[in-house]
Design an enzyme around this catalytic site. Structure first.
Site, PDB file in Angstrom:
ATOM      1  N   HIS A 100       1.104  -1.509  -0.276  1.00 60.23           N
ATOM      2  CA  HIS A 100      -0.059  -0.178  -0.198  1.00 60.23           C
ATOM      3  C   HIS A 100       1.187   1.342  -0.107  1.00 60.23           C
ATOM      4  O   HIS A 100       1.474   1.932   1.158  1.00 60.23           O
ATOM      5  CB  HIS A 100      -1.297  -0.062   1.417  1.00 60.23           C
ATOM      6  CG  HIS A 100      -1.828  -1.434   1.891  1.00 60.23           C
ATOM      7  ND1 HIS A 100      -2.815  -1.724   0.841  1.00 60.23           N
ATOM      8  CD2 HIS A 100      -1.668  -1.872   2.284  1.00 60.23           C
ATOM      9  CE1 HIS A 100      -3.027  -2.645   0.838  1.00 60.23           C
ATOM     10  NE2 HIS A 100      -2.959  -3.266   2.351  1.00 60.23           N
ATOM     11  N   SER A 120       1.614  -0.290  -5.831  1.00 58.68           N
ATOM     12  CA  SER A 120       0.474  -0.556  -4.405  1.00 58.68           C
ATOM     13  C   SER A 120       0.558  -1.570  -4.674  1.00 58.68           C
ATOM     14  O   SER A 120       0.799  -2.349  -5.328  1.00 58.68           O
ATOM     15  CB  SER A 120      -0.518   0.528  -4.645  1.00 58.68           C
ATOM     16  OG  SER A 120      -0.623   0.276  -3.519  1.00 58.68           O
ATOM     17  N   SER A 145      -5.707   2.040  -2.818  1.00 58.40           N
ATOM     18  CA  SER A 145      -4.970   2.516  -1.657  1.00 58.40           C
ATOM     19  C   SER A 145      -4.148   3.000  -1.306  1.00 58.40           C
ATOM     20  O   SER A 145      -3.613   3.571  -0.427  1.00 58.40           O
ATOM     21  CB  SER A 145      -4.804   0.786  -1.083  1.00 58.40           C
ATOM     22  OG  SER A 145      -3.446   0.508  -1.709  1.00 58.40           O
ATOM     23  N   ASP A 187       3.151  -8.175   0.431  1.00 57.34           N
ATOM     24  CA  ASP A 187       1.820  -7.739   0.614  1.00 57.34           C
ATOM     25  C   ASP A 187       0.893  -8.313   0.334  1.00 57.34           C
ATOM     26  O   ASP A 187       0.516  -7.372  -0.526  1.00 57.34           O
ATOM     27  CB  ASP A 187       0.907  -6.409   1.311  1.00 57.34           C
ATOM     28  CG  ASP A 187       0.601  -5.964   1.912  1.00 57.34           C
ATOM     29  OD1 ASP A 187      -0.421  -7.228   2.754  1.00 57.34           O
ATOM     30  OD2 ASP A 187       0.522  -4.215   2.985  1.00 57.34           O
ATOM     31  N   GLU A 210       4.606  -9.168   4.723  1.00 59.78           N
ATOM     32  CA  GLU A 210       3.978  -8.734   5.343  1.00 59.78           C
ATOM     33  C   GLU A 210       2.454  -9.195   6.389  1.00 59.78           C
ATOM     34  O   GLU A 210       2.765  -8.796   7.138  1.00 59.78           O
ATOM     35  CB  GLU A 210       3.564  -7.368   5.067  1.00 59.78           C
ATOM     36  CG  GLU A 210       2.576  -6.820   5.534  1.00 59.78           C
ATOM     37  CD  GLU A 210       3.307  -5.873   5.896  1.00 59.78           C
ATOM     38  OE1 GLU A 210       4.542  -5.617   6.256  1.00 59.78           O
ATOM     39  OE2 GLU A 210       2.931  -4.534   7.401  1.00 59.78           O
ATOM     40  N   ASN A 228       4.974 -11.531   8.997  1.00 58.78           N
ATOM     41  CA  ASN A 228       3.113 -11.024   9.624  1.00 58.78           C
ATOM     42  C   ASN A 228       3.752 -11.788  11.366  1.00 58.78           C
ATOM     43  O   ASN A 228       2.266 -11.047  12.019  1.00 58.78           O
ATOM     44  CB  ASN A 228       2.178 -11.553   8.874  1.00 58.78           C
ATOM     45  CG  ASN A 228       1.486 -12.031   9.090  1.00 58.78           C
ATOM     46  OD1 ASN A 228       0.247 -10.688   9.493  1.00 58.78           O
ATOM     47  ND2 ASN A 228       0.805 -12.730  10.031  1.00 58.78           N
ATOM     48  N   LYS A 233       4.229  -7.415  15.370  1.00 61.11           N
ATOM     49  CA  LYS A 233       3.944  -7.172  13.697  1.00 61.11           C
ATOM     50  C   LYS A 233       2.306  -7.652  14.161  1.00 61.11           C
ATOM     51  O   LYS A 233       1.470  -6.248  14.503  1.00 61.11           O
ATOM     52  CB  LYS A 233       4.095  -7.937  12.333  1.00 61.11           C
ATOM     53  CG  LYS A 233       3.584  -7.241  11.244  1.00 61.11           C
ATOM     54  CD  LYS A 233       2.486  -8.012  10.839  1.00 61.11           C
ATOM     55  CE  LYS A 233       1.922  -7.055   9.650  1.00 61.11           C
ATOM     56  NZ  LYS A 233       0.220  -7.986   9.642  1.00 61.11           N
ATOM     57  N   ASP A 256      -0.064  -4.995  14.887  1.00 64.26           N
ATOM     58  CA  ASP A 256      -1.365  -3.976  14.035  1.00 64.26           C
ATOM     59  C   ASP A 256      -3.028  -4.546  14.348  1.00 64.26           C
ATOM     60  O   ASP A 256      -3.892  -3.365  14.168  1.00 64.26           O
ATOM     61  CB  ASP A 256      -0.893  -3.574  12.681  1.00 64.26           C
ATOM     62  CG  ASP A 256      -0.828  -4.865  12.342  1.00 64.26           C
ATOM     63  OD1 ASP A 256      -1.134  -5.404  12.358  1.00 64.26           O
ATOM     64  OD2 ASP A 256      -0.339  -5.142  10.851  1.00 64.26           O
ATOM     65  N   ASN A 257      -3.016  -5.724  14.409  1.00 65.32           N
ATOM     66  CA  ASN A 257      -4.072  -6.411  14.914  1.00 65.32           C
ATOM     67  C   ASN A 257      -4.763  -5.554  15.782  1.00 65.32           C
ATOM     68  O   ASN A 257      -5.996  -5.123  15.481  1.00 65.32           O
ATOM     69  CB  ASN A 257      -4.060  -7.737  15.002  1.00 65.32           C
ATOM     70  CG  ASN A 257      -3.866  -8.073  13.326  1.00 65.32           C
ATOM     71  OD1 ASN A 257      -4.071  -8.214  12.256  1.00 65.32           O
ATOM     72  ND2 ASN A 257      -3.531  -9.587  13.551  1.00 65.32           N
ATOM     73  N   CYS A 282      -6.106  -1.898  14.851  1.00 64.37           N
ATOM     74  CA  CYS A 282      -8.052  -1.162  14.451  1.00 64.37           C
ATOM     75  C   CYS A 282      -8.501  -1.158  15.739  1.00 64.37           C
ATOM     76  O   CYS A 282      -9.690  -0.019  16.025  1.00 64.37           O
ATOM     77  CB  CYS A 282      -8.209  -2.936  14.328  1.00 64.37           C
ATOM     78  SG  CYS A 282      -8.058  -3.722  13.329  1.00 64.37           S
ATOM     79  N   HIS A 284     -10.687  -8.282   6.913  1.00 64.94           N
ATOM     80  CA  HIS A 284      -9.388  -7.728   5.370  1.00 64.94           C
ATOM     81  C   HIS A 284     -10.066  -8.106   4.257  1.00 64.94           C
ATOM     82  O   HIS A 284      -9.547  -7.567   3.237  1.00 64.94           O
ATOM     83  CB  HIS A 284      -8.000  -9.064   4.649  1.00 64.94           C
ATOM     84  CG  HIS A 284      -7.295  -9.034   3.917  1.00 64.94           C
ATOM     85  ND1 HIS A 284      -6.441  -7.710   4.774  1.00 64.94           N
ATOM     86  CD2 HIS A 284      -6.774  -8.948   2.768  1.00 64.94           C
ATOM     87  CE1 HIS A 284      -5.685  -7.273   3.540  1.00 64.94           C
ATOM     88  NE2 HIS A 284      -5.940  -8.297   2.125  1.00 64.94           N
ATOM     89  N   HIS A 336      -4.209   2.197  10.039  1.00 66.22           N
ATOM     90  CA  HIS A 336      -3.328   2.003  11.089  1.00 66.22           C
ATOM     91  C   HIS A 336      -2.566   3.087  11.107  1.00 66.22           C
ATOM     92  O   HIS A 336      -2.074   3.653  10.510  1.00 66.22           O
ATOM     93  CB  HIS A 336      -2.206   0.664  10.423  1.00 66.22           C
ATOM     94  CG  HIS A 336      -3.375  -0.615  11.211  1.00 66.22           C
ATOM     95  ND1 HIS A 336      -4.534  -1.105  11.505  1.00 66.22           N
ATOM     96  CD2 HIS A 336      -2.787  -1.694  10.261  1.00 66.22           C
ATOM     97  CE1 HIS A 336      -4.852  -1.888  11.501  1.00 66.22           C
ATOM     98  NE2 HIS A 336      -3.847  -2.443  11.021  1.00 66.22           N
ATOM     99  N   SER A 343       5.715  -2.533  12.331  1.00 64.85           N
ATOM    100  CA  SER A 343       5.611  -3.649  11.533  1.00 64.85           C
ATOM    101  C   SER A 343       7.021  -3.067  10.253  1.00 64.85           C
ATOM    102  O   SER A 343       7.373  -4.011   9.900  1.00 64.85           O
ATOM    103  CB  SER A 343       4.297  -3.672  10.254  1.00 64.85           C
ATOM    104  OG  SER A 343       2.897  -3.581  11.530  1.00 64.85           O
ATOM    105  N   GLN A 386      10.022  -5.285   9.025  1.00 66.72           N
ATOM    106  CA  GLN A 386      10.566  -5.463   7.123  1.00 66.72           C
ATOM    107  C   GLN A 386      11.799  -5.300   7.324  1.00 66.72           C
ATOM    108  O   GLN A 386      12.230  -5.947   6.433  1.00 66.72           O
ATOM    109  CB  GLN A 386       9.585  -4.715   6.598  1.00 66.72           C
ATOM    110  CG  GLN A 386       8.196  -4.684   6.720  1.00 66.72           C
ATOM    111  CD  GLN A 386       7.938  -6.104   5.201  1.00 66.72           C
ATOM    112  OE1 GLN A 386       8.973  -6.660   4.864  1.00 66.72           O
ATOM    113  NE2 GLN A 386       6.750  -6.772   5.111  1.00 66.72           N
TER     114      GLN A 386
END
Lengths: 419, 481
Positions: free
Chosen positions: B56, B79, B84, B142, B204, B229, B234, B238-239, B243, B349, B402, B410, B414
């Site tokens: 993204h 992307s 996105s 990703d 990712e 991931n 990560k 981020d989850n 969120c 997702h 996020h 995250s 990477q």
């Protein structure tokens, strides 16, 4: 004057417990120095109706430090701690009329003894002392300068007396101090009610559906703590404003008729009688636990529970009675429906009562000072007392706050300045 | 369109200045990335790396790209989703910190918001095409589209041709097949050479990781992969925390409804559902959770949430959020029974958790667009529901996904994974790997200072007592956090 306590020899047990409580009551400790120096209650007699606990002992000693003579009667026969009564009775200037487990007649007899000789000030907890004074000792009324009442229940009674023109002197409604409501009701009662329930049942609150009846300062504190322990909390209310407050804090609000069949633990904190009645008991789940956090034992209709029961297993654990209903459902009543945090636990923690008692002591000093001559009736705690107590509590917690600058003060007081 | 490399393609290069201002703000909120830039400023461990990224193209990704460049890498970017891209971020990356719109000196980026499928795969191909080189020597993926294009290209080259697209193939697959057919004609052997040059890929997200494990199991994976991931810093971050932040943001921007006092249903109590439930409760909503997994259901109950079946609460709730990873969680029939103006959104997702097709098929149902990404669907009886982002990820559709701080976790994973694979290639045989725990812990460590965290250090005796080194790693691999 002679005291009436179970065993004066218990003073040796009570004294270290009073010392322990005092360590966690820094506001009273701070005031003790001030009272000793200024003697705001010099020569006055205070009739006090109190739960006789290590924490109230600290209050009584603050009053005597301020020059008062104090005559104490118990405000609840189940809450009297005999060792504390004995220790207090050994203090100079203090008489104590309190024994645990007394019947109703003896309870009222003790109230009369505390009034004997005619108080200058009264300190009440639930309104029985003031009520007895007006109803049965009217000869003493003329000598009373005023008093204070510490519970919402008592204040409600006083307001009804005042409305009927029957209240003969000014009474400060110490329950409604903002500082007090936050610390004692919301935090202290909230914590100790949960404590009492857990001590009596050892039940895990996480995942339970807990019904809290009443979302006043106490009920909201109980609800918040039950939720903090992982319970799903349902609130019942009669007041739309309080119900709305519960809803926007994310609680489910139901009429008790609907909540009765979903709850696993019920806690009443309303001040009203028969909040849980026969129709509710009929639909409750097997194993439901009933507890009352309100001052009087009227919120759960214990008589209806006994009527519906086919079998009573008293004291399945200390302060937990099991009622077996027709059909085999079992309901657990805690503390016989009396105030569960005092019976099954130790009441509000000392730090919470520290604030309440400071408000009460300062209210009596304010009445004694004669700086204001309030009329007969119910009066709010003067704002200056609230601020003073909050400040003392803050410094005890080690918190520091900002002070308005002169320019800010002027801005706030002016109506000419805008943006 | 030609497969020949072009410098870059973005929507509007004049947006670069705006993009640069947002990148500067994001840099402050991405302390992990800025810390690795500083740590490796002299060493520049990615010198010689040619990284193709498919991820993204947002402001946060711009900070990632420029971190890779600061570490010495050459980078080309596309992307990984047609919607996105933030066009100002893409423009700023193309212009670069030292260039101007008239004299772009940044990274070749091929991305704009609202690509067609043909354009999307053209962009991916451009990012994989390196002038004078067989291709990239590193991938940063990703969802796995860059990895897929190389693998399928090499696979078809091995048999001499791409299969003919069939009518019943998914539209996107037809596009990929025709792109590869053309490529096989124009530049035969391109993908086989590219695959051979690649030292590895860092992936990712869950979907891409799933593809990699399937390829590894099937013996078709051509280079090593690091599964970013499943770093704790990560997925657990981020989850849940991402969120928790962006769900509320999305609902507020879309509807401005007061959340306090509302009844919200959260479908799924995994990491995403836990974050959603917490933030809705924090705003004063009463949250009801639905679950199929007894462990997650019990967790929800012990956290004090009512756990119910959606069909039993569909008529009484005000806000519905799906966070399951499954499909048809909220059906058209459910929506037809909801309260008037109930809000329905998805944070999972894929866009199939809410049955939008079924809703559109209901006889007499009418869609009224209120504003972008907010639609009112009115049923024949006159009552309506409000659907956010057409059932796609509402935190991205109605808000900005996020926040930078979460993405810094995250993306620091990477960058570290890229450095690992590029500099220690021999230690990672072909297969799927996760980052060693000490690097996961390093990512967390790099974010502590920004939050004023004072970490306690084990004494030697304490470390010996629990059998870990003083400097970590502290937990066994199976620890769940």
């Amino acid at each position: 004057m002679s005291s009436d306590v179970l065993d004066p020899g218990l003073a040796l047990v009570g004294q270290p417990r009073i010392d322990w409580a005092r360590r966690t009551m820094p506001v009273l400790a701070g005031l003790a120095g001030v009272f000793a120096e200024q003697q705001p209650l010099a020569g006055l007699t205070v009739a006090a109706c109190l739960h006789v606990t290590p924490e109230t002992a600290g209050l009584v000693r603050l009053l005597t430090a301020g020059g008062a003579r104090v005559q104490v009667a118990a405000s609840n026969p189940l809450s009297t701690q005999d060792d504390i009564a004995a220790a207090l009775a050994a203090d100079p200037g203090v008489s104590v009329y309190a024994r645990s487990g007394l019947d109703r007649d003896a309870y009222y007899e003790h109230l009369h003894r505390a009034l004997d000789g005619g108080p200058d000030l009264v300190m009440d907890d639930g309104g029985d002392l003031v009520n007895t004074l007006h109803a049965e000792r009217p000869d003493l009324l003329a000598g009373v300068r005023g008093g204070c009442e510490s519970t919402s229940t008592g204040v409600a009674r006083l307001r009804r007396m005042a409305a009927a023109g029957s209240l003969a002197f000014p009474v400060v409604a110490a329950d409604a101090s903002a500082t007090r409501q936050l610390i004692d009701h919301t935090c202290g009662t909230g914590q100790s009610v949960i404590d009492g329930i857990i001590r009596a049942t050892h039940t895990l609150l996480a995942g339970k559906t807990v019904v809290v009846a009443g979302f006043g300062p106490c009920g909201s504190g109980i609800a918040e703590r039950a939720r903090g322990l992982g319970a799903q909390v349902v609130v019942t209310e009669v007041d739309p404003a309080r119900a709305l407050a519960a809803i926007v804090r994310g609680y489910r609000v139901l009429p008790m008729a609907d909540a009765a069949s979903v709850g696993e633990l019920f806690v009443t904190a309303t001040g009203s009688p028969d909040v849980i009645g026969p129709a509710h008991l009929e639909v409750m789940r097997d194993g439901a636990i009933l507890a009352n956090a309100g001052h009087f034992d009227v919120e759960i209709d214990v008589r209806a529970l006994a009527d519906q029961a086919v079998e009573l297993n008293p004291a399945v654990r200390p302060h937990a009675d099991e009622y077996v209903l027709a059909g085999g459902r079992r309901l657990i009543l805690l503390a016989e429906g009396r105030v569960v945090n005092l019976v099954a636990a130790e009441g509000s923690p000392p730090a919470a009562m520290d604030v309440s008692f400071a408000v009460q002591a300062l209210a009596l000093a304010w009445l004694a000072s004669g700086e204001a001559m309030p009329a007969a009736g119910v009066h709010a705690v003067p704002a200056a007392i609230d601020t003073q107590v909050a400040g003392l509590a803050l410094s005890a917690l080690g918190a520091r706050i900002d002070v308005l600058t002169t320019a800010q003060q002027e801005y706030l007081e002016s109506w000419r300045q805008g943006s | 369109m030609s497969a020949e490399a072009v410098p870059f393609k973005v929507a509007d290069i004049s947006l670069a200045d705006f993009g640069r201002r947002e990148i500067r703000l994001a840099e402050h909120e991405m302390p992990g990335l800025m810390a690795v830039r500083e740590e490796w400023a002299q060493e520049r461990p990615l010198t010689g790396a040619r990284i193709t990224g498919s991820l993204h193209m947002t402001v946060q990704t711009a900070v990632l790209i420029e971190t890779l460049v600061a570490l010495g890498a050459q980078v080309r970017w596309a992307s990984c989703n047609i919607f996105s891209t933030q066009d100002h971020a893409a423009a700023a990356v193309a212009v670069g910190p030292d260039g101007t719109p008239d004299d772009p000196q940044g990274v070749p980026v091929f991305a704009w918001k609202g690509e067609t499928l043909e354009e999307y795969w053209w962009c991916t191909q451009q990012a994989l095409t390196w002038p004078g080189e067989p291709g990239p020597n590193m991938l940063l993926d990703d969802g796995g589209d860059a990895t897929l294009l190389i693998h399928k290209g090499a696979e078809f080259e091995a048999v001499g041709a791409a299969p003919m697209p069939a009518d019943d193939d998914a539209e996107e697959w037809q596009v990929v097949l025709s792109l590869l057919s053309r490529s096989l004609r124009e530049t035969p052997g391109k993908w086989t050479a590219a695959a051979a040059a690649i030292k590895g890929v860092t992936e990712e997200t869950t979907t891409g990781v799933h593809r990699l494990y399937e390829m590894a199991a099937g013996g078709t994976l051509r280079f090593p992969a690091i599964n970013v991931n499943d770093s704790v810093t990560k997925s657990k971050f981020d989850n849940k925390y991402g969120c928790r932040h962006s769900l509320i943001d999305g609902i507020n921007r879309a509807t401005d409804v007061l959340i306090g006092g509302k009844v919200a249903v959260v479908c799924g109590y995994g990491d995403v559902g836990k974050g959603c439930s917490e933030s809705l409760r924090g705003q004063g909503a009463r949250v009801i959770v639905t679950e199929i997994d007894p462990i997650c259901a019990l967790q929800a109950a012990m956290d004090g949430f009512q756990v119910a079946r959606i069909e039993d609460v569909v008529e009484t709730a005000d806000i519905f959020v799906s966070a399951t990873g499954n499909f048809h969680i909220i059906t058209a029939e459910h929506m037809s029974r909801m309260k008037h103006q109930a809000i329905v959104g998805n944070i999972g997702h894929f866009d199939n958790e809410i049955d939008m097709a079924g809703l559109a098929r209901l006889p007499g149902v009418k869609r009224t667009n209120i504003k972008p990404q907010v639609d009112e669907w009115t049923f024949p009886d006159g009552h309506a529901v409000i659907v956010l982002s057409e059932g796609r990820l509402l935190n991205l559709g109605n808000a900005t996904g996020h926040p930078s701080f979460v993405m810094s976790n995250s993306f620091t994973n990477q960058v570290i994974a890229q450095v690992e694979l590029f500099t220690k290639t021999a230690e990672y045989p072909v297969g799927v790997h996760v980052l060693p725990k000490h690097l996961d812990e390093k990512v967390a460590r790099l974010h502590l200072d920004a939050l004023g965290v004072q970490l306690t250090t084990l004494t030697k005796e304490q470390a010996a007592y629990i059998g870990v080194p003083v400097e970590g790693p502290f937990k066994p691999d199976h620890y769940r956090y």
